[in-house]
Design a protein around this motif. Structure first.
Motif, PDB file in Angstrom:
ATOM      1  N   GLN A 168       0.828  -1.202   0.000  1.00 23.09           N
ATOM      2  CA  GLN A 168       0.000   0.000   0.000  1.00 23.09           C
ATOM      3  C   GLN A 168       0.862   1.251   0.000  1.00 23.09           C
ATOM      4  N   ASP A 172       0.963   4.343  -2.674  1.00 24.09           N
ATOM      5  CA  ASP A 172       0.816   5.760  -2.319  1.00 24.09           C
ATOM      6  C   ASP A 172       1.892   6.614  -2.968  1.00 24.09           C
ATOM      7  N   ALA A 176       1.411  10.441  -4.818  1.00 26.62           N
ATOM      8  CA  ALA A 176       1.725  11.479  -3.837  1.00 26.62           C
ATOM      9  C   ALA A 176       2.400  12.677  -4.485  1.00 26.62           C
TER      10      ALA A 176
END
Length: 261
Positions: A168, A172, A176
């Motif tokens: 995960q 991200d 980001a």
């Protein structure tokens, strides 16, 4: 003289008659007493017999009551035993089901453990091939996962959870907008810079004096210098990533997409 003698005879006859009558009365009284005694004995024996009959009847009533109570208890126990038997059968069925689940879990575990090792290997390879955003942290995370896999006090479910968290985190990084400080080695020299990355589209660095900037070329696996036209836009992008200014459109160099074959 003759009259006296006759009277004497008559008197004697009367006395004899009375004696006979008295003897008969005495005999009759004796028989009556014996009859009365026998009747008394018969009555006593009858009373005793009745008492025994009454006692036996009472005992039979008590035995009948005891019998009925035993029968009632037997029926209650039979119903209860049937109920307990059904409970035992149901519990045994649940135990069999749990055992099958445990056996299935063990089989699943035997398949999950190799899968987790393959996931860690894939994650390590991905980090090595990806743009080096916070590369040290990501590499340390992979090593930590390998160390956790060898610990017996960590459950398989916890190991799998941490591996999924690592995946995960990698996802991200792809969306980001982030800026952070670090050191960059250029031509053998270490330069303090602000790193900036927009997902995996752009990974840039700018010296803290804002005089130089570089772009990461992931295909060549090296940093490439940028011309001065990108300095101000990059400075603004870094400030936006740190929430120091409003988000706006800026001109930044990005990697050209590859054509799919």
């Amino acid at each position: 003289m003759t009259i006296v003698i006759k009277r004497s005879k008559i008197a004697a006859a009367l006395v004899g008659t009375m004696a006979l009558a008295g003897s008969a009365t005495v005999a009759a009284n004796v028989d009556l007493s014996r009859l009365q005694a026998e009747q008394t004995q018969i009555h006593n024996r009858s009373a005793q017999s009745q008492e025994r009959i009454d006692s036996l009847f009472e005992q039979s009533r008590e035995l009948l009551a005891d019998y009925r109570e035993v029968v009632s208890q037997y029926e209650s126990l039979r119903v209860y035993n049937d109920h307990v038997q059904r409970l035992v059968e149901d519990q045994q069925s649940q135990l069999n089901s749990l055992q099958r689940q445990i056996d299935g879990i063990e089989e699943t575990r035997q398949g999950v453990v190799p899968l987790m090792y393959r996931m860690i290997d894939s994650l390590e390879e991905f980090v090595a091939l990806d743009i080096p955003v916070r590369n040290e942290n990501r590499t340390a995370r992979v090593e930590r996962l390998r160390e956790i896999m060898t610990r017996s006090n960590v459950t398989d479910s916890e190991k799998f959870r941490q591996i999924m968290e690592a995946y995960q985190a990698e996802m991200d990084y792809g969306v980001a907008l982030n800026a952070y400080q670090g050191d960059l080695t250029i031509n053998g020299e270490t330069v303090a810079v602000d790193f900036f990355h927009l997902g995996r589209v752009a990974f840039l660095a700018q010296s803290l004096d804002q005089r130089n900037a570089w772009r990461w070329d992931n295909e060549a696996r090296e940093w490439v210098s940028l011309d001065g036209s990108y300095l101000n836009p990059l400075t603004q992008a870094i400030r936006m990533a740190r929430n120091q200014t409003q988000v706006d459109v800026v001109r930044l160099p990005v990697a050209a997409p590859e054509n799919a074959e």
